[in-house]
Motif scaffolding. Structure first.
Motif, PDB file in Angstrom:
ATOM      1  N   GLU A  67       0.826  -1.207   0.000  1.00  0.00           N
ATOM      2  CA  GLU A  67       0.000   0.000   0.000  1.00  0.00           C
ATOM      3  C   GLU A  67       0.862   1.261   0.000  1.00  0.00           C
ATOM      4  O   GLU A  67       0.564   2.226  -0.705  1.00  0.00           O
ATOM      5  N   THR A  68       1.928   1.253   0.779  1.00  0.00           N
ATOM      6  CA  THR A  68       2.829   2.399   0.837  1.00  0.00           C
ATOM      7  C   THR A  68       3.466   2.655  -0.521  1.00  0.00           C
ATOM      8  O   THR A  68       3.469   3.783  -1.021  1.00  0.00           O
ATOM      9  N   VAL A  69       4.000   1.605  -1.129  1.00  0.00           N
ATOM     10  CA  VAL A  69       4.677   1.763  -2.418  1.00  0.00           C
ATOM     11  C   VAL A  69       3.698   2.236  -3.491  1.00  0.00           C
ATOM     12  O   VAL A  69       4.006   3.158  -4.264  1.00  0.00           O
ATOM     13  N   VAL A  70       2.522   1.656  -3.548  1.00  0.00           N
ATOM     14  CA  VAL A  70       1.541   2.049  -4.564  1.00  0.00           C
ATOM     15  C   VAL A  70       1.073   3.483  -4.313  1.00  0.00           C
ATOM     16  O   VAL A  70       0.944   4.275  -5.254  1.00  0.00           O
ATOM     17  N   ARG A  71       0.855   3.854  -3.060  1.00  0.00           N
ATOM     18  CA  ARG A  71       0.441   5.220  -2.739  1.00  0.00           C
ATOM     19  C   ARG A  71       1.498   6.233  -3.194  1.00  0.00           C
ATOM     20  O   ARG A  71       1.187   7.238  -3.840  1.00  0.00           O
ATOM     21  N   VAL A  72       2.762   5.942  -2.905  1.00  0.00           N
ATOM     22  CA  VAL A  72       3.850   6.843  -3.294  1.00  0.00           C
ATOM     23  C   VAL A  72       3.992   6.871  -4.821  1.00  0.00           C
ATOM     24  O   VAL A  72       4.199   7.928  -5.417  1.00  0.00           O
ATOM     25  N   HIS A  73       3.849   5.709  -5.456  1.00  0.00           N
ATOM     26  CA  HIS A  73       3.893   5.635  -6.920  1.00  0.00           C
ATOM     27  C   HIS A  73       2.783   6.488  -7.537  1.00  0.00           C
ATOM     28  O   HIS A  73       3.021   7.293  -8.434  1.00  0.00           O
ATOM     29  N   ARG A  74       1.570   6.328  -7.042  1.00  0.00           N
ATOM     30  CA  ARG A  74       0.418   7.070  -7.573  1.00  0.00           C
ATOM     31  C   ARG A  74       0.597   8.572  -7.356  1.00  0.00           C
ATOM     32  O   ARG A  74       0.274   9.370  -8.223  1.00  0.00           O
ATOM     33  N   ALA A  75       1.116   8.964  -6.212  1.00  0.00           N
ATOM     34  CA  ALA A  75       1.372  10.381  -5.945  1.00  0.00           C
ATOM     35  C   ALA A  75       2.357  10.934  -6.975  1.00  0.00           C
ATOM     36  O   ALA A  75       2.206  12.065  -7.439  1.00  0.00           O
TER      37      ALA A  75
END
Length: 178
Positions: A67-75
């Motif tokens: 979730e952290t990696v995807v959230r940072v990627h999406r940002a």
């Protein structure tokens, strides 16, 4: 863009799984912007420490890291994070075709598929406008339908053109997908 980067079988989570499995953060860092790297490194460190506490802790740590990696990627794409999506989602024909083009080194099939879709859409939309044009003289309501379809074709073509020449992820933030 259909959900893909935020799915459990998408490229970001796949890279995050590899990072955890191999203990090598470099597997996932290409998917996050440089500004997000410290947060992802910290999450990786915490997840690795938590994973050794047992299977349940590993499951929670892995999920949190994904979730952290995807959230940072999406940002980094300018898009919101709306949670992880399940694996196996239908992403339409373009994502798999683009992935095949990258895997095979040839864009021929992707180009053909895109051209076929655009050709079909142009012919269909243009045909509708031409049919309405034949009846546009039959009153204001008929003329209004013709004008709406005519302008619709023009706006659709312009939007397609802008998307085709635009930068990657140019529309991602506006559409909230990526």
């Amino acid at each position: 863009m259909p959900p893909h980067c935020d799915s459990l079988d998408g490229p970001v989570v796949t890279a995050a799984r590899s990072a955890l499995k191999d203990g090598d953060i470099d597997h996932v860092l290409p998917y996050v912007p440089e500004a997000g790297e410290p947060e992802v490194r910290e999450a990786f460190s915490l997840a690795c420490r938590a994973r050794i506490l047992g299977p349940q802790a590993q499951e929670v740590a892995d999920r949190w890291f994904f979730e952290t990696v995807v959230r940072v990627h999406r940002a980094g794409e300018g898009a919101p994070f709306t949670g992880l999506k399940p694996a196996g989602l239908d992403v339409g024909p373009m994502i798999p075709a683009a992935e095949r083009a990258l895997d095979t080194g040839s864009a021929d099939d992707l180009t053909a598929l895109l051209c076929e879709i655009v050709r079909d859409q142009v012919e269909s939309r243009h045909g509708r406008v031409m049919t309405l044009k034949e009846h546009a003289h039959e009153g204001v309501a008929a003329a209004r339908q013709y004008v709406e379809a005519r302008l619709g074709l023009q706006v659709w073509a312009h939007t397609l053109y802008r998307q085709a020449i635009g930068a990657p992820h140019a529309q991602t933030g506006a559409q909230g997908q990526g």
